[in-house]
Design an enzyme around this catalytic site. Sequence first.
Site, PDB file in Angstrom:
ATOM      1  N   TYR A 281       0.847  -1.198   0.000  1.00 64.61           N
ATOM      2  CA  TYR A 281       0.000   0.000   0.000  1.00 64.61           C
ATOM      3  C   TYR A 281       0.878   1.242   0.000  1.00 64.61           C
ATOM      4  CZ  TYR A 281      -3.454   3.487   1.323  1.00 64.61           C
ATOM      5  OH  TYR A 281      -4.248   4.602   1.337  1.00 64.61           O
TER       6      TYR A 281
ATOM      7  N   ASP B 176       9.172   2.339   0.717  1.00 65.53           N
ATOM      8  CA  ASP B 176       8.100   3.082   1.366  1.00 65.53           C
ATOM      9  C   ASP B 176       8.242   2.822   2.859  1.00 65.53           C
ATOM     10  OD1 ASP B 176       5.805   4.032   2.540  1.00 65.53           O
ATOM     11  OD2 ASP B 176       4.526   3.523   0.832  1.00 65.53           O
TER      12      ASP B 176
ATOM     13  N   LYS C 112       3.225   9.713   8.142  1.00 71.00           N
ATOM     14  CA  LYS C 112       2.735   9.360   9.475  1.00 71.00           C
ATOM     15  C   LYS C 112       3.580   9.966  10.597  1.00 71.00           C
ATOM     16  CE  LYS C 112       0.385   5.145   8.016  1.00 71.00           C
ATOM     17  NZ  LYS C 112      -0.998   4.893   8.273  1.00 71.00           N
TER      18      LYS C 112
END
Length: 454
Positions: free
Chosen positions: A158, A260, A287
Amino acid sequence: MPLSSPASLGVEEERYRRRTPASERCYIEARRYLPGGDSRSPLFYSPYPAVMDRGEGCRLFDLDGNELIDFTGNHSALALGYGHPHVLGAVERQLERGTCFPGPTEPQVRLARMLVERIGSVERVRFTSSGTEAAANVIRAARAFTGRPKVAKVEGGYHGTSDDALVSTHPTGPDAGERSRPRSQPSALGLAPRTLENVVVIPFNDGAAAARVIEAEHHRLAAVLVEPVLGSAGMIPAERGYLETLREVTRRLGVLLIFDEVVSFRVAYGGGEEHFGVVPDLTILGKLIGGGFPLGAFGGRQDVMALFDPSAGRPGIPHPGSLNANPISLAAGIATLELLTRDAIETINRRGESLRGRMRGAFAEAGVAAEITGLGSLFGIHLTGHPVRDFRDTLDVDTALRHRIFLGLHNEGVLIDPRGVGTISTALGETELERFIEALRAVLARVGDRTPIR
Ligand code: PLP
């Protein structure tokens, strides 16, 4: 009747509904204005999600005043828990100075320096408002730098919600192709035409098969994107040799390797690349680097990042964004990284290791088949009897039982992600870990209990 039948689910749901009438009222109202009552689709769970009111340290309080020990950290965005005084102080000081400006700021330089100093491969960095935007920019940079049209991503990986990223995030059925040679599947309606042609899918934790796909596609392949710990698929770490193989094949074929690290950055002071000892060309962050405020970043090799440099004329890749590098987010991010020292990371990693071990024990004692994955302060619970090494290994998990355990933990005052994953923040201590295990034992003891609640 199977343990996870709707009748047995009802025991936890009935308890949940009794505890959360104010959430239910708010949710019914929310649905009048928001499709599904919220703006983040993965946060929905049946019968309705508890509506959050406030957070303090490792504790959350919902609208009904229920106290929840938080093992999500807002899905890994809050490494220090809620309302940490060091972060709040930094944010308050920045609020007084201004919330956004039509020019660069000094906090931007500070956070950029911190990231460049921590992450070995990052020579230059740019900030965005989300991980989604960081991933979209890095994919564009890879295409621009190599002049090749395709990118490869991992099945079940993702990287946010750009068109390229929404390929094979949750592929199912025969259309997904062979495990060793997955076929690109759309993960949303409405993707731009030809998206699937330009996004190649590689398997996770099968270096030889992934290398074969990369070798076959390399003339048209700009980059390979990979999460060192496959997050949304259930916190599944890369196995020894997998990232090394991706590094070797991409370097040999002139393909850029992109990590990522939106979720995995926290596993070591210098991120997943330090833990695994593999150096990518480019990195996506998000995040926790915003300390609970919207922030993403992408960075890496100076020659690639130079595409974004406007100082010598129009840049190869324009990168505007009215709230890019927002100073409030930067202040919160700086304060967070100041406290996320090597020692702090070691502590939460140790707690993560200990929690995963105790979870395995609790499932084994209860006789419920479960595979616990994770790394450092990240964990994933998979209700299946076989090892979980990639996304396909998660396809046969007992989702009804998972939901029952999720609601059961909620009823016991413990919050994890509805998909069975979680993170440990520095605000969680031994006492809370023990509470988690007690709660899990209590929930597992109720599995199969269909007695109505009085
Ligand atoms: N990359 C990974 C690995 C993620 O887990 C996420 C979000 O969950 C993203 C990218 C997208 O980040 P954001 O939600 O900030 O757009």
